[in-house]
Design an enzyme around this catalytic site. Structure first.
Site, mmCIF file in Angstrom:
data_model
loop_
_atom_site.group_PDB
_atom_site.id
_atom_site.type_symbol
_atom_site.label_atom_id
_atom_site.label_comp_id
_atom_site.label_asym_id
_atom_site.label_seq_id
_atom_site.Cartn_x
_atom_site.Cartn_y
_atom_site.Cartn_z
ATOM 1 C CE LYS A 118 42.825 14.072 59.893
ATOM 2 N NZ LYS A 118 42.852 12.699 60.362
ATOM 3 C CB SER B 69 40.749 10.068 61.871
ATOM 4 O OG SER B 69 41.907 10.463 61.165
#
Length: 626
Positions: free
Chosen positions: A207, A412
């Protein structure tokens, strides 16, 4: 009793005020009169009818970015900005409009050829260009020729040009194919110099959305993940272009040494290099190109070939207003483009509440039997994503199948809103995944000390002052950080559980392909994150099939402009088209510096849009490619 006489100072300033009010009133009246004339002319004035010669070329002079949905631009602000010499917003071209125009031209006997002028084409993802390319191929099936001509072909421009029967380059032109890259700006040292403290809370090995604010370079994990999907996109690009142009994949130059050798063999002439390496078919001056087209479609009274521009032909073939047939059953389309934010947002940004409202309209419309959610988003607010996801679940419970159709990016939060759909369809080149959660906060306690400022006081609990922003000035203590990390971990767990439930996967299986890692659509299908590879039209057809529809209309459900907004859009659009809006030219800026300033502006605008009420985000920053 006699009225008291005003003093000389009051009378003096009173006279000035009276003159000012009179001047202001006169100016406003003149502006109002001109405004009314402009309105009447724009609304009631007759325009010249677009004429198409019996043999003509469709001159596809594209200007702007290819998009799924045009962002909302305030018409008054745009016109004033342009008139005063401000930087113009990048124009946008709806892919659906462009495809519709080309498909109509394919059936128009007057249109005998197409000319691709791609010099003004901006950003365009592979999936969008493939949709346009499919329409160009359809145009060619009727025996009509397609010609591409230009002075310089950048990567996107050349991809569309490769669909042409003939690519012609100006004598001093060039074709530069550089490949794909991801090069975000990094701010760690700059923030430290400003004494701004950065607090990061995240889950997911890959991430990397917060890295620009915590590092001065890209992490090894981010590089590993990014190069995988960038190579997949580049391979798709090369295979597509090489197949249409008839040369091998090794014809692409991927090193400076290889490029130098070929350009040196062409004696430093970039146009000759392009010709010798089969990137183009001919080198022609503009006059030579005009003459070659005159031989195909004839000559007009302006001593050039017969043609009709994209904008003019669009006016002929695209309806000014969309009319809904109340008798037919529908497959509804809701477009979700841009960053996902909490609350409401105009077109070009996904508001949790506003996009949920569009889905709710589809749910309560008895004529809508199925829904396609077209996604082009790198994510954003986790809370807003869940609000949208809940509406998709309600649509399914109402017996209306939902197909999530992924465009260029559905990562996402963009994947979050896709997961609850009955099926997920993606393009092979879609950028998706990036299943991860993060929180990001900046505090100013060190900057406050440097400036000699302090915030202090008392409260009934340790939490007092939280909503007033006291931690921004005092910093975060360890219990605050622990609490935030706990919330992030909970958010990640909920993300995995939601995906697993909707994709019939175990949480462990989802976690293996999550961790914030980015995949292409083709990769995601192998891991079970995507059901089918196909186009937007394929997704619509599948939605109709699932709803048992044989005859149906496609209805785009979108935010409606207020009567006032629509009035000004129509009025100023007509005025601008007629050339009535003054424009003062802008001075040329250094391109590199302009791009740098735009990058910084976009990054901090992005930060400003982070408005999740819980401060929890699922966003893919690395999904931006250059």
């Amino acid at each position: 009793m006699a009225e008291k006489k005003k003093g000389i100072i009051r009378r003096f300033f009173g006279a000035i005020w009276a003159v000012y009010k009179g001047f202001r009133s006169t100016v406003l009246n003149i502006i109002f009169i001109l405004f009314v004339i402009l309105i009447g002319s724009a609304i009631f004035g007759g325009g010249d009818k677009v004429k198409v010669a019996k043999t003509s070329a469709l001159y596809l002079n594209l200007r702007g970015d290819l998009v799924e949905e045009k962002r909302f631009v305030d018409p008054i602000a745009a016109i004033m900005n342009q008139s005063l010499g401000g930087q113009e917003e990048t124009p946008e071209i709806l892919v659906s409009d462009l495809v519709a125009v080309i498909n109509h031209a394919a059936k128009d006997n007057r249109i005998q050829a197409m000319v691709l002028d791609l010099s003004g084409l901006g950003r365009a993802s592979l999936d969008k260009m493939l949709a346009v390319g499919s329409a160009i191929e359809n145009f060619k099936q009727g025996g009509k020729k397609v010609f591409a001509y230009g002075a310089f072909f950048a990567q996107n421009q050349y991809f569309l040009a490769s669909y042409a029967d003939q690519i012609s380059l100006e004598p001093m032109g060039a074709v530069i194919l550089e490949g794909y890259g991801s090069y975000p700006m990094f701010y760690k040292s700059a923030l430290e110099k400003l004494k701004v403290s950065t607090h990061v809370f995240r889950v997911g090995t890959y991430k990397s959305a917060v890295e620009p604010y915590t590092r001065d370079d890209m992490s090894a994990e981010a590089k590993e993940a990014n190069i995988a999907w960038l190579n997949a996109l580049w391979q798709e690009y090369k295979e597509q272009v090489a197949g249409r142009r008839g040369f091998a994949l090794d014809n692409f130059d991927e090193t400076f040494a290889g490029l130098y050798a070929k350009v040196a063999a062409a004696e430093g002439d970039l146009s000759k290099y392009a010709l010798e390496n089969k990137l183009v078919d001919s080198i022609q001056t503009r006059e030579e190109f005009r003459r070659s087209l005159i031989a195909v479609v004839g000559k007009n009274d302006k001593n050039t070939y017969n043609h009709v521009t994209f904008d003019d032909y669009s006016k002929l073939v695209l309806p000014a207003k969309q009319f809904d047939n109340p008798m037919t059953e529908k497959v509804a389309v809701v477009v979700a483009r841009g960053m996902i934010i909490d609350g409401t947002a105009k077109a070009g940004t996904i508001g949790g509440d506003s996009t949920a409202a569009l889905l709710r309209r589809a749910r309560h419309d008895d004529k809508v039997k199925a829904v396609v959610l077209r996604i082009d988003s790198g994510g954003g607010s986790a809370f807003a994503s869940e609000v949208i996801g809940q509406e998709i679940t309600l649509l399914r419970e109402a017996g209306k199948p939902v197909i999530a159709s992924m465009g260029a990016v559905a990562a996402s939060g963009g994947y979050w809103i896709a997961a609850p759909a009955n099926e997920i369809w993606a393009a092979p080149t879609t950028i998706t995944g990036s299943i991860g959660i993060f929180g990001l906060m900046h505090t100013l306690e060190n900057a406050m000390q440097t400036l000699g400022l302090n915030v202090d006081g008392v409260g009934t609990t340790e939490l007092a002052g939280l909503s007033a922003g006291v931690p921004l000035f005092k910093g975060l203590n360890d219990p605050m950080k622990d609490l935030m990390q706990l919330l992030i971990e909970r958010g990640y767990s909920e993300f995995l559980t939601m995906v697993g439930k909707n994709r019939n996967m175990s949480v462990e299986a989802v976690d293996k392909v999550a961790q914030g890692r980015v995949w292409t659509g083709r990769m995601a299908q192998e891991f079970g994150l995507v059901d089918k590879l196909g186009t937007f039209d394929d997704a619509i057809a599948r939605a109709a099939e699932m709803a048992g529809l044989d005859n149906y209309d496609v209805k785009v459900i979108q935010q409606e402009l207020s009567p006032t907004e629509q009035f000004f859009v129509d009025m100023f659009g007509a005025a601008q088209a007629k050339g009535w809006v003054p424009s003062f030219g802008q001075s040329m800026q250094n391109r590199a510096l302009r791009q740098l300033s735009q990058q910084v502006q976009q990054d901090f605008l992005l930060m400003n849009q982070f408005n999740d009420p819980n401060g929890i985000y699922s966003y893919c920053l690395s999904c931006q490619i250059h």
